[in-house]
Design a protein around this motif. Structure first.
Motif, short mmCIF file in Angstrom:
data_model
loop_
_atom_site.label_atom_id
_atom_site.label_comp_id
_atom_site.label_asym_id
_atom_site.label_seq_id
_atom_site.Cartn_x
_atom_site.Cartn_y
_atom_site.Cartn_z
N MET A 1 -4.97 -18.69 -13.70
CA MET A 1 -4.45 -17.75 -12.91
C MET A 1 -4.45 -16.45 -13.18
N GLN A 2 -4.93 -15.60 -12.03
CA GLN A 2 -4.90 -14.03 -12.33
C GLN A 2 -3.64 -13.54 -12.21
N LYS A 3 -3.29 -12.04 -12.65
CA LYS A 3 -2.08 -11.76 -12.55
C LYS A 3 -1.84 -10.59 -11.45
N ASP A 4 -0.70 -10.54 -10.90
CA ASP A 4 -0.44 -9.51 -9.86
C ASP A 4 0.25 -8.14 -10.84
N THR A 5 -0.67 -7.26 -11.11
CA THR A 5 -0.13 -6.10 -12.25
C THR A 5 0.06 -4.69 -11.39
N TYR A 6 0.82 -3.93 -11.73
CA TYR A 6 1.09 -2.48 -11.32
C TYR A 6 0.10 -1.93 -10.33
N LYS A 7 -1.23 -2.23 -11.13
CA LYS A 7 -2.41 -1.53 -10.71
C LYS A 7 -2.62 -2.28 -9.35
N HIS A 8 -2.56 -3.43 -9.37
CA HIS A 8 -3.00 -4.11 -8.04
C HIS A 8 -1.90 -3.54 -6.88
N GLN A 9 -0.66 -3.63 -7.31
CA GLN A 9 0.13 -3.06 -6.41
C GLN A 9 0.01 -1.75 -5.73
N GLY A 10 -0.43 -0.88 -6.85
CA GLY A 10 -0.70 0.42 -6.44
C GLY A 10 -1.87 0.48 -5.36
N LEU A 11 -2.73 -0.33 -5.63
CA LEU A 11 -4.11 -0.37 -4.88
C LEU A 11 -3.63 -1.28 -3.56
N ARG A 12 -2.89 -1.99 -3.46
CA ARG A 12 -2.26 -2.44 -2.13
C ARG A 12 -1.68 -1.51 -1.43
N ARG A 13 -0.88 -0.55 -2.01
CA ARG A 13 -0.19 0.56 -1.17
C ARG A 13 -1.23 1.49 -0.67
N GLN A 14 -2.17 1.79 -1.38
CA GLN A 14 -3.34 2.61 -0.44
C GLN A 14 -4.08 2.13 0.49
N LEU A 15 -4.26 0.63 0.12
CA LEU A 15 -4.80 0.01 1.29
C LEU A 15 -3.99 -0.10 2.63
N VAL A 16 -2.70 -0.17 2.43
CA VAL A 16 -1.79 -0.19 3.62
C VAL A 16 -1.85 1.16 4.09
N ASP A 17 -1.98 2.26 3.47
CA ASP A 17 -1.96 3.70 3.85
C ASP A 17 -3.31 3.79 4.49
N GLU A 18 -4.42 3.29 4.21
CA GLU A 18 -5.59 3.38 4.82
C GLU A 18 -5.66 2.64 6.15
N ILE A 19 -4.86 1.39 6.24
CA ILE A 19 -4.75 0.71 7.42
C ILE A 19 -3.81 1.30 8.61
N MET A 20 -2.82 2.00 7.98
CA MET A 20 -1.82 2.79 8.75
C MET A 20 -2.88 3.91 9.70
N GLU A 21 -3.68 4.50 8.55
CA GLU A 21 -4.52 5.54 9.33
C GLU A 21 -5.61 5.29 10.44
N MET A 22 -5.83 3.87 10.12
CA MET A 22 -6.71 3.25 11.30
C MET A 22 -6.03 2.76 12.38
N GLY A 23 -4.66 3.14 12.40
CA GLY A 23 -3.70 2.64 13.89
C GLY A 23 -2.93 1.54 13.71
N ILE A 24 -2.74 0.82 12.66
CA ILE A 24 -1.82 -0.33 12.64
C ILE A 24 -0.45 0.16 12.23
N LYS A 25 0.50 0.06 13.17
CA LYS A 25 1.90 0.42 13.07
C LYS A 25 3.00 -0.52 12.77
N ASN A 26 2.69 -1.59 13.05
CA ASN A 26 3.56 -3.09 13.03
C ASN A 26 4.12 -2.95 11.39
N GLU A 27 5.44 -2.54 11.52
CA GLU A 27 5.88 -2.61 9.90
C GLU A 27 6.04 -3.99 9.33
N GLN A 28 6.15 -5.01 10.13
CA GLN A 28 6.15 -6.50 9.29
C GLN A 28 4.74 -6.79 8.93
N VAL A 29 3.57 -6.47 9.65
CA VAL A 29 2.27 -6.81 9.10
C VAL A 29 1.96 -5.72 8.18
#
Ligand code: SAH
Length: 235
Positions: A1-29
């Motif tokens: 099983m892989q681990k969910d590290t702080y690095k992964h979590q940081g990368l997810r935050r960047q991904l969310v920023d990118e998706i927000m910039e592309m127009g996704i606004k729904n907070e739950q999503v």
């Protein structure tokens, strides 16, 4: 099983920023994308790329959808509506890696939800089942009890658990009434289908709302490219 590290979590935050910039606004999503470790759903050889906004191969000629596409379809589902209704029944057609299924479960975790997801390829079905079980064991934060996985042809829906409030199709669907017949039948009044409709190469995202037994309202959105729907009503 892989681990969910702080690095992964940081990368997810960047991904969310990118998706927000592309127009996704729904907070739950956006929160669900931030929470669910996408790399757990991919081959470990690809895991360093898991937070790029791209589709990747998952075997059997299929792909895990691009995060933007997952967010886009999920946003169109309007899962936060019907607050007075205490249960929601969702059918996903095309489990693939199970990533989109996990996003749905995460968003619905505070209500009584029944999420059925059907996959055509047995190998992918078995792998997705294993992945979701592993993640549930990995951390108590993930609760996938609302998910029921099925192996079979979803091109005719899944009659056994109908009627559904939402049907989410994650494969390209031919633009013929034949493909939709059973799906419409398996939808509650007021229920919606989100589906990319077109040919094998290009599709338009559509949302169908069942107004009454005879009336379906269609809305159209952006263009996408999905892998083709297989099975009896597929390509
Ligand atoms: N939601 C997936 C995306 C998978 S790609 C994810 O997040 O990973 C589309 C998937 O639909 C593929 O796994 C493919 O095998 C499946 N599929 C295609 N036709 C199908 C059908 N008729 N019934 C069920 N699954 C189907």
């Amino acid at each position: 099983m892989q681990k969910d590290t702080y690095k992964h979590q940081g990368l997810r935050r960047q991904l969310v920023d990118e998706i927000m910039e592309m127009g996704i606004k729904n907070e739950q999503v956006l929160n669900a994308i931030l929470t669910i470790p996408r790399h757990f759903f991919m081959d470990s050889a690809f895991s360093q790329h898991a937070y790029q906004n791209k589709a990747f191969s998952i075997g059997e000629g299929q792909t895990i959808s691009q995060p933007y596409t997952v967010a886009y379809q999920t946003q169109l589902l309007n899962l936060e509506e019907n607050k007075e209704k205490d249960t929601i029944k969702i059918l996903e057609i095309g489990t693939g890696s199970g990533y989109q299924t996990a996003i749905l479960a995460e968003i619905c975790k505070n209500k009584s939800a029944q999420i059925t997801s059907i996959e055509f390829h047995q190998n992918l079905y078995l792998k997705a089942k294993q992945t979701l079980e592993n993640i549930s064991k990995y951390s108590d934060n993930f609760d996938f009890q609302s998910i029921g996985l099925v192996c079979g042809d979803g091109s005719k829906g899944y009659f056994k658990n109908a009627l559904y409030d939402k049907i989410l199709v994650t494969a390209a669907t031919p633009n013929s009434i034949q493909s939709f017949k059973e799906w419409f039948e398996q939808l509650n009044i007021g229920g919606q289908i989100i589906v990319p409709v077109g040919n094998r190469k290009n599709q338009i995202m559509c949302r169908y709302t069942k107004k009454d037994e005879k009336t379906i309202q269609q809305e159209t959105f952006e263009g996408f490219r999905f892998v083709p729907l297989l099975g009896e009503r597929g390509f």
